[in-house]
Design an enzyme around this catalytic site. Structure first.
Site, PDB file in Angstrom:
ATOM      1  N   GLU A  71       0.851  -1.197   0.000  1.00  0.00           N
ATOM      2  CA  GLU A  71       0.000   0.000   0.000  1.00  0.00           C
ATOM      3  C   GLU A  71       0.880   1.237   0.000  1.00  0.00           C
ATOM      4  O   GLU A  71       2.091   1.144   0.125  1.00  0.00           O
ATOM      5  CB  GLU A  71      -0.943  -0.016   1.202  1.00  0.00           C
ATOM      6  CG  GLU A  71      -0.240  -0.009   2.532  1.00  0.00           C
ATOM      7  CD  GLU A  71      -1.179  -0.269   3.706  1.00  0.00           C
ATOM      8  OE1 GLU A  71      -2.352   0.080   3.625  1.00  0.00           O
ATOM      9  OE2 GLU A  71      -0.695  -0.814   4.713  1.00  0.00           O
ATOM     10  N   LYS A  77       2.551   4.732   1.280  1.00  0.00           N
ATOM     11  CA  LYS A  77       2.949   5.337   2.555  1.00  0.00           C
ATOM     12  C   LYS A  77       2.571   6.816   2.503  1.00  0.00           C
ATOM     13  O   LYS A  77       3.232   7.609   1.841  1.00  0.00           O
ATOM     14  CB  LYS A  77       4.451   5.170   2.801  1.00  0.00           C
ATOM     15  CG  LYS A  77       4.847   5.673   4.169  1.00  0.00           C
ATOM     16  CD  LYS A  77       6.232   5.247   4.553  1.00  0.00           C
ATOM     17  CE  LYS A  77       6.548   5.706   5.960  1.00  0.00           C
ATOM     18  NZ  LYS A  77       6.509   7.166   6.148  1.00  0.00           N
TER      19      LYS A  77
END
Ligand code: NAD
Length: 338
Positions: A119, A121
């Protein structure tokens, strides 16, 4: 050369000097929301500190900046003890670091740790929300990981954070963790307003989000267009038990009406993690928020539990950091416009 308990005096002195510089920077960054050194410079100090501690392990004391999360909180807010410690993340800067992280997980678990959840940051600030019987009762910043600032009133002004969870299987107690951010557009607009009012602009979107959230007057926070994206959970008690995977937990949080990113991906190999990292390196500026890398997590919660954490970060996750960008051109525009 002179030594104290086997450590050269020069190394001791340099360690003390760097630790002091880092503590001062932490205070300016986390408490004042106004850093005076660049992240790149700060990261060089931390790398040198870590190298000194690797060479001389007795320097690695629990109060070293390398062993801690964030900074002690300010006195402007009521302190809140977190139900469970909030952590930082270890960093990877290249494929070799990523492979070493994966190999360590495999060695410790004695099995293939795949699948992995990748995912973005988000460059914001960490928040912990506590829901009791589906009602938002508390919101606190990360602080030093154990104690944070109570920012409940401010968080209640954030439009995409529900005051009540949806559904009939909400836990009795649920702690949701995530990132609060200001969009890049909102950051640029806010800085323009600050400069026009003769006030100093924020150094980056992360500091602007932290500064906007940690306002004495929640009405100021309400004007700042903050948003949240969830990236984890703490305690989850009662109701239907939590899903067995990080991705499953995200789906459940979404069903509760919580904000979850559409941009995560579950992959099976290091090669695919590499592809995700490369893809967002190319599309780094396509999201409405600033990102400074990609976070990779073991998807299975049971494996996360088995790996546990060091004093400051989980072993089951890693942040692949993109190189810092030389200048923020939008920020420069504002300064030039002054
Ligand atoms: P970090 O920002 O490198 O990473 C940890 C944080 O990432 C977590 O706490 C979480 O809030 C956040 N995060 C964002 N997206 C996430 C996701 N998808 N999943 C999980 N977590 C996610 O670490 P940190 O401890 O918050 O800060 C350290 C960094 O801050 C340093 O590397 C430096 O760049 C900067 N810093 C700068 C100064 C300065 O003076 N310039 C001072 C202190 C710290």
């Amino acid at each position: 050369t002179a030594e104290v308990e086997g450590v050269p005096v020069a190394a001791l002195e340099r360690h003390a000097e760097l630790a002091e510089l880092a503590e001062e920077a932490n205070w300016r960054y986390y408490v004042l929301d106004a850093p005076t050194v660049s992240d790149a410079e700060y990261d060089t100090w931390m790398r040198e500190l870590r190298a000194l501690e690797e060479a001389h392990p007795s320097l690695q004391t629990p109060d070293s900046p390398t062993q801690k999360v964030g900074a002690p909180i300010s006195t402007d807010f009521t302190p809140v003890r977190h139900l469970r410690r909030l952590e930082s993340l270890d960093n990877a800067f290249n494929d070799a670091d990523l492979a070493a992280w994966q190999a360590r997980a495999e060695r410790l678990l004695e099995r293939d740790p795949a699948p992995y959840l990748c995912e973005l940051k988000i460059d914001g600030l960490a928040i912990a929300l506590v829901y009791e019987k589906g009602r938002l009762v508390r919101a606190a910043t990360r602080g030093d990981g154990r104690v944070g600032d109570d920012v409940t009133a401010n968080v209640r002004t954030i439009a995409n954070i529900p005051h009540r969870l949806e559904g009939d299987d909400v836990p009795d107690v649920l702690e949701v963790r995530g990132e609060i951010y200001l969009t890049v557009e909102g950051f640029v607009k806010l800085n323009e307003q600050l400069v026009a009012a003769g006030k100093p602009p924020f150094a980056n979107p992360r500091n602007s989000a932290a500064g906007s959230l940690r306002q004495k007057d929640p009405r100021v926070t309400a004007q700042r267009d903050l948003k949240m994206i969830c990236h984890g959970v703490g305690p989850w008690e009662g109701g239907t038990p939590p899903p067995a995977t990080q991705s499953g937990i995200y789906e459940r949080l979404r069903a509760f009406g919580l904000p979850v990113s559409d941009l995560f991906q579950v992959v099976g190999s290091l090669t695919e993690i590499g592809e995700f990292v490369e893809n967002y390196r190319q599309h780094r500026h396509d999201t409405e928020y600033e990102i400074d890398g990609v976070v990779v997590k073991l998807d299975r919660i049971e494996l996360q539990r088995q790996l546990g954490s060091t004093s400051r970060a989980p072993r089951w996750a890693i942040a692949f950091k993109y190189p810092p960008e030389e200048v923020n051109t939008k920020l420069i525009d504002i300064h030039v416009g002054v």
